[in-house]
Write an enzyme that holds these catalytic residues in place. Structure first.
Site, PDB file in Angstrom:
ATOM      1  N   TYR A 186       0.853  -1.193   0.000  1.00 45.26           N
ATOM      2  CA  TYR A 186       0.000   0.000   0.000  1.00 45.26           C
ATOM      3  C   TYR A 186       0.886   1.240   0.000  1.00 45.26           C
ATOM      4  CZ  TYR A 186       1.079   0.085   5.041  1.00 45.26           C
ATOM      5  OH  TYR A 186       1.726   0.111   6.252  1.00 45.26           O
ATOM      6  N   THR A 196       4.993  -1.826   7.216  1.00 43.36           N
ATOM      7  CA  THR A 196       5.365  -2.625   6.046  1.00 43.36           C
ATOM      8  C   THR A 196       5.534  -1.782   4.779  1.00 43.36           C
ATOM      9  OG1 THR A 196       3.037  -3.100   5.573  1.00 43.36           O
ATOM     10  CG2 THR A 196       4.247  -4.704   6.916  1.00 43.36           C
ATOM     11  N   ARG A 253      -1.835  -9.998   3.445  1.00 41.46           N
ATOM     12  CA  ARG A 253      -2.153  -8.810   2.642  1.00 41.46           C
ATOM     13  C   ARG A 253      -1.096  -7.712   2.819  1.00 41.46           C
ATOM     14  NH1 ARG A 253      -4.112  -5.036   6.257  1.00 41.46           N
ATOM     15  NH2 ARG A 253      -4.719  -6.070   8.168  1.00 41.46           N
ATOM     16  N   TYR A 305       2.927 -10.436  14.154  1.00 42.85           N
ATOM     17  CA  TYR A 305       1.610  -9.989  13.676  1.00 42.85           C
ATOM     18  C   TYR A 305       1.020 -11.086  12.797  1.00 42.85           C
ATOM     19  CZ  TYR A 305      -1.979  -6.692  11.992  1.00 42.85           C
ATOM     20  OH  TYR A 305      -3.163  -6.060  11.711  1.00 42.85           O
ATOM     21  N   ASP A 337      -1.794   2.893  17.495  1.00 40.32           N
ATOM     22  CA  ASP A 337      -1.678   2.440  16.105  1.00 40.32           C
ATOM     23  C   ASP A 337      -1.739   3.605  15.112  1.00 40.32           C
ATOM     24  OD1 ASP A 337      -1.157   0.577  14.128  1.00 40.32           O
ATOM     25  OD2 ASP A 337      -3.273   0.227  13.714  1.00 40.32           O
ATOM     26  N   ASN A 392      -4.380   1.274   6.583  1.00 34.51           N
ATOM     27  CA  ASN A 392      -5.366   0.369   5.968  1.00 34.51           C
ATOM     28  C   ASN A 392      -6.720   0.353   6.651  1.00 34.51           C
ATOM     29  OD1 ASN A 392      -3.415  -0.635   4.037  1.00 34.51           O
ATOM     30  ND2 ASN A 392      -2.484  -1.686   5.760  1.00 34.51           N
TER      31      ASN A 392
HETATM   32  C1  0GY Z   1      -0.950  -2.150  12.300  1.00 31.82           C
HETATM   33  C2  0GY Z   1      -1.775  -2.870  11.327  1.00 31.82           C
HETATM   34  C3  0GY Z   1      -1.636  -2.925   9.965  1.00 31.82           C
HETATM   35  C4  0GY Z   1      -0.516  -2.531   9.190  1.00 31.82           C
HETATM   36  C5  0GY Z   1       0.771  -2.550   9.559  1.00 31.82           C
HETATM   37  O1  0GY Z   1       3.024  -2.381   9.135  1.00 31.82           O
HETATM   38  C6  0GY Z   1       1.901  -2.306   8.653  1.00 31.82           C
HETATM   39  O2  0GY Z   1       1.686  -2.055   7.474  1.00 31.82           O
HETATM   40  O3  0GY Z   1       1.127  -2.823  10.791  1.00 31.82           O
HETATM   41  C7  0GY Z   1      -2.772  -3.512   9.225  1.00 31.82           C
HETATM   42  O4  0GY Z   1      -2.937  -3.188   8.045  1.00 31.82           O
HETATM   43  O5  0GY Z   1      -3.519  -4.328   9.820  1.00 31.82           O
HETATM   44  O6  0GY Z   1      -0.582  -2.729  13.301  1.00 31.82           O
HETATM   45  O7  0GY Z   1      -0.645  -0.988  12.085  1.00 31.82           O
END
Ligand code: 0GY
Length: 296
Positions: free
Chosen positions: A52, A80, A133, A160, A252, A257
Site C-alpha cells: 500500500y 510494512t 495482505r 503480527y 496504532d 489500511n
Molecule cells: C498495524 C496494522 C496494519 C498494518 C501494519 O506495518 C503495517 O503495514 O502494521 C494492518 O494493516 O492491519 O498494526 O498498524
C-alpha cells in the site's frame, strides 16, 4: 532520496486531523507502545515491494499527537510500507532520544554492525509479519535465524498474524527465544465471542508461555459495531485481567489500511479505562510493562 512522486492509494483514509483531548488522564510516563511513521516521502521513500502507499505521517506529527494525548513516550513499529528500510523509524527514534524506542523489520543478511547501529538509535525489537495482505511470506527458518541474531542485544520480538493462523503458528511461536509480543491480541473475530475456541486457544497460549505478551490494541480494527467499540471490550478486559504484567497499549497511529472509518485518537485513549479498570492495571499497561520491555 527519490524523484518518484509516491501518491497515496485512492481509497486511503488519512489520520484524524484534530483528535479530541481525552477525558481519561493518562498516568505520568505513559507509553504509546504501538505507532508508526510513514515517510514523509521523498525524504524517506516507501519500499518498492510495499502493498500500500499511505499518506505521509512523519515524526513531527507523531510527536505532536503524543503531547496532545498526554503520552510521555512512543514505541515506533516499522510499518510494512517501508519494507526493511528502517531509516524513517530510526530517524524518529534518534530525534526523540530517550522518549522513543523502535521495532525494526530486518532480513537474514542483517549484519552485527547494522544491528548495533539500530540499537544505538533506540531499536529494541524486530517484527515478524505473517499477514498475507501486508507482506510476502518469509520462511520460518529465516525468521528463526533473525531471532537468534538479535539475542545478544536483548531485544524482543513482535509478531503480527490473523486469528485463523494461530493454530498452525503455535509450534513456531514456542521455538522463538526471548519475549514475544503478539500484535492486537492475535486479531480475534469479535463476532464469535470470548468463549470461542480461537480466542480460548490464544488465552491458553499466554497461560502456558510466560514469555508471550500481547498488545490490547486496535479496537477500531477489530470492531464490527463501530465506535465506541463496545464489542471489543470483553476481549481486552479478559486479557488485562488475566495477564496484567504482560500487556501493552498503543494508538496504532496513523492507522494503516483502515477502510471503515478513521478513529479519533482521543476517543481511543478514552477506551483505556474500559479495559484496564483499576489504577494499578492502568499503570502496568501504560507505564510499568512498556518501560520494563523497551527501556530497561
Ligand atoms: C498495524 C496494522 C496494519 C498494518 C501494519 O506495518 C503495517 O503495514 O502494521 C494492518 O494493516 O492491519 O498494526 O498498524
Amino acid at each position: 532520496m527519490t524523484d518518484e512522486v509516491q501518491v497515496m492509494d485512492a481509497d486511503w483514509l488519512e489520520f484524524h486531523p484534530s483528535p479530541k483531548t481525552p477525558d481519561f488522564k493518562l498516568p505520568a510516563g505513559a507509553v504509546d507502545a504501538h505507532c508508526h511513521v510513514f515517510g514523509p516521502s521523498p525524504e524517506f521513500p516507501y519500499a518498492p515491494e510495499r502493498k500500500y502507499t499511505p499518506c505521509n505521517a512523519g515524526k513531527d506529527k507523531l510527536f505532536a499527537l503524543r503531547d496532545h494525548l498526554g503520552f510521555a513516550r512512543n514505541v515506533i513499529v516499522q510499518a510494512t510500507c517501508h519494507g526493511r528500510d528502517n531509516r524513517a523509524m530510526m530517524d524518529a527514534c534518534r530525534e526523540a532520544g530517550d522518549l522513543a524506542r523502535g521495532v525494526a523489520s530486518v532480513g537474514p543478511d542483517i549484519s552485527r554492525d547494522e544491528l548495533a547501529d539500530m540499537h544505538e538509535a533506540g531499536v529494541r525489537g524486530v517484527r515478524l509479519n505473517f499477514v498475507k495482505r501486508l507482506v510476502d511470506a518469509t520462511p520460518r527458518e529465516v525468521f528463526l535465524s533473525i531471532a537468534e541474531k538479535i539475542q545478544e542485544f536483548g531485544w524482543s520480538i513482535v509478531v503480527y498474524f490473523e486469528a485463523a493462523d494461530l493454530e498452525e503458528l503455535v509450534p513456531f511461536l514456542k521455538q522463538l527465544p526471548g519475549i514475544i509480543v503478539v500484535d492486537h491480541m492475535g486479531r480475534p473475530d469479535v463476532t464469535k465471542g470470548t468463549d470461542h475456541p480461537d480466542f480460548q486457544r490464544f488465552l491458553q497460549l499466554m497461560e502456558e508461555n510466560e514469555n508471550i505478551w500481547t498488545k490490547v490494541t486496535c479496537p477500531e480494527r477489530l470492531t464490527v459495531a463501530g465506535p465506541p467499540y463496545d464489542d471489543v471490550i470483553p476481549f481486552c478486559r479478559t486479557i488485562v485481567d488475566r495477564f496484567e504484567d504482560r500487556v501493552l497499549w498503543g494508538t496504532d497511529w496513523p492507522h494503516p489500511n483502515m477502510k471503515s472509518h478513521m478513529p479519533d485518537d482521543g476517543a481511543l485513549v478514552d477506551f483505556i479505562p474500559k479495559i484496564a479498570r483499576t489504577a494499578e492495571q492502568q499503570r502496568k499497561l501504560l507505564v510499568d510493562n512498556p518501560m520494563r520491555l523497551y527501556w530497561a
